[in-house]
Write a protein that holds these residues in place. Structure first.
Motif, short mmCIF file in Angstrom:
data_model
loop_
_atom_site.label_atom_id
_atom_site.label_comp_id
_atom_site.label_asym_id
_atom_site.label_seq_id
_atom_site.Cartn_x
_atom_site.Cartn_y
_atom_site.Cartn_z
N SER A 7 0.80 -1.22 0.00
CA SER A 7 0.00 0.00 0.00
C SER A 7 0.84 1.27 0.00
O SER A 7 1.90 1.32 0.64
CB SER A 7 -0.91 0.04 1.24
OG SER A 7 -1.89 -0.96 1.20
N ILE A 9 0.49 4.36 1.74
CA ILE A 9 -0.39 4.76 2.83
C ILE A 9 -0.39 6.26 3.10
O ILE A 9 -1.32 6.76 3.76
CB ILE A 9 -0.07 4.00 4.13
CG1 ILE A 9 1.32 4.34 4.67
CG2 ILE A 9 -0.21 2.50 3.92
CD1 ILE A 9 1.54 3.79 6.07
N THR A 181 -3.99 -1.29 3.71
CA THR A 181 -4.56 0.00 4.08
C THR A 181 -4.98 0.84 2.88
O THR A 181 -6.07 1.40 2.84
CB THR A 181 -3.53 0.80 4.92
OG1 THR A 181 -3.17 0.02 6.06
CG2 THR A 181 -4.11 2.12 5.37
N SER A 182 -4.09 0.95 1.91
CA SER A 182 -4.32 1.79 0.73
C SER A 182 -3.65 1.11 -0.47
O SER A 182 -2.63 1.57 -0.97
CB SER A 182 -3.75 3.19 0.97
OG SER A 182 -4.10 4.08 -0.04
N PRO A 312 -11.65 7.94 1.63
CA PRO A 312 -11.35 6.51 1.73
C PRO A 312 -12.23 5.68 0.80
O PRO A 312 -13.44 5.90 0.70
CB PRO A 312 -11.65 6.21 3.20
CG PRO A 312 -11.38 7.50 3.90
CD PRO A 312 -11.86 8.56 2.96
N TRP A 335 -7.49 4.50 -2.23
CA TRP A 335 -7.07 5.32 -1.10
C TRP A 335 -7.73 4.87 0.20
O TRP A 335 -8.95 4.68 0.24
CB TRP A 335 -7.36 6.79 -1.38
CG TRP A 335 -6.98 7.72 -0.27
CD1 TRP A 335 -7.81 8.53 0.43
CD2 TRP A 335 -5.68 7.90 0.29
NE1 TRP A 335 -7.11 9.23 1.38
CE2 TRP A 335 -5.79 8.86 1.31
CE3 TRP A 335 -4.42 7.36 0.01
CZ2 TRP A 335 -4.71 9.28 2.06
CZ3 TRP A 335 -3.33 7.77 0.77
CH2 TRP A 335 -3.47 8.72 1.78
N GLY A 336 -6.92 4.71 1.24
CA GLY A 336 -7.44 4.21 2.50
C GLY A 336 -7.68 5.26 3.57
O GLY A 336 -8.17 4.96 4.65
#
Length: 340
Positions: A7, A9, A181-182, A312, A335-336
């Motif tokens: 990710s 992040i 996460t992302s 998110p 995108w997280g």
């Protein structure tokens, strides 16, 4: 562990000094056969690296946002450091070692990339994803410094040229981890080596860039070269972006945000039209920052996140081409969200 478990992040950026208005260059403008070319329409503002500001200085300042949000220990614990500096501070030496020292890092892998140019952040993402997936560690930092505007293009013998009013300086870092996460959904990198010789560094009177002598160096543009670069850039960026979209099954409606490099307003308009995206979904800081070269994508992404233009779950598509068209890349992430 699959590649989707890597990710991007967070990102953080830095713009040096106070904004420099277009009037600054207008006072030096000389008669120039390329003066009216669309390639060199000046932005309203740009920033210049300080006279004694190094690439490591810029990256250290850019990283402060990551340190504040994720903790210094996260940055100090980075396993892989990937850097790109537009204008190395010292010949022969990449910036990676100095950056690692400044940030208190002891990475097992340090890579200084140069061929990525304006698409260096995407090349860095691809490299980080491959290394982390292969077991090189759990965390990577991608650090990009664009520092040529205030050092090459603001030379007294160069700043009167039309090309000099477009570049701006800035730096950014991206934090990549093995997590969901992302996630980095896909990356496309393409090399067009047949065009590598079209990027030239000119000095009048002619000499090699490292030889002492009169005259200041600048980019060797001609009308013919500009025509070719415009055609390549207009083609390559949509091609690599659509290759990513096709593999992921994404349509224009699925792309919440497009983030590209920003050589000029013409490219920005043509790229979003080719991808059928409205201006509101394409990050554009050209009039605030000028052409940020390799730093444009992470700087613009940082600004978009700070302005809450991405939320998110949104898909962010990034794409760029480099130099005279010898490299292009695209990447998509889901995108997280950014830590508060």
């Amino acid at each position: 562990m699959g590649q989707s478990n890597v990710s991007l992040i967070d990102v953080s950026s830095y713009l040096p000094g106070e904004p420099i208005p277009a009037d600054y260059y207008a006072q030096f403008a000389e008669s120039d056969e390329l003066r009216d070319n669309l390639m060199f329409r000046a932005p309203r503002f740009r920033h210049h690296v300080g006279a004694d500001e190094s690439a490591a200085d810029m990256i250290e300042r850019a990283a402060q946002g990551l340190i504040e949000r994720h903790g210094r220990e996260v940055i100090e614990g980075v396993d892989v450091l990937i850097t790109h500096t537009q204008l190395p501070d010292i010949p022969f030496l990449g910036a990676g070692g100095g950056i690692a020292h400044r940030l208190g890092m002891h990475p097992s892998t340090v890579l200084d990339l140069h061929n990525g140019g304006c698409a260096a952040f995407l090349l860095g993402l691809n490299t980080a994803r491959q290394l982390l997936t292969a077991g090189a560690g759990r965390t990577a930092l991608i650090a990009i410094a664009q520092n040529a505007a205030g050092q090459v293009f603001d030379q007294p013998a160069v700043r009167g040229k039309s090309q000099s009013s477009v570049p701006g300086d800035g730096a950014a870092v991206g934090l990549v981890t093995r997590s969901d996460t992302s996630p980095i959904l896909d990356v496309e990198c393409r090399t067009y080596g047949q065009y590598a010789g079209d990027m030239t560094y000119a000095v009048d009177p002619p000499r090699k860039w490292w030889q002492p002598g009169p005259g200041a160096g600048y980019l060797g543009f001609t009308e013919d070269k500009i025509t070719k670069v415009l055609a390549r850039g207009n083609r390559q960026v949509p091609e690599v972006a659509l290759a990513v979209c096709d593999r992921l099954g994404l349509s224009a409606a699925d792309i919440a945000l497009l983030v590209t490099n920003q050589p000029n307003r013409v490219f920005l308009r043509n790229w979003r039209e080719a991808l059928e995206l409205p201006a509101a979904r394409h990050v554009d800081t050209f009039d605030q920052c000028g052409n940020l070269f390799g730093a444009a994508i992470p700087v613009n992404l940082d600004h978009a996140i700070a302005e809450r233009r991405v939320k998110p779950g949104d898909v962010v598509l990034m794409a760029a081409f480099a130099h005279a068209g010898d490299f292009a890349g695209a990447a998509a992430i889901r995108w997280g969200g950014r830590p508060l």
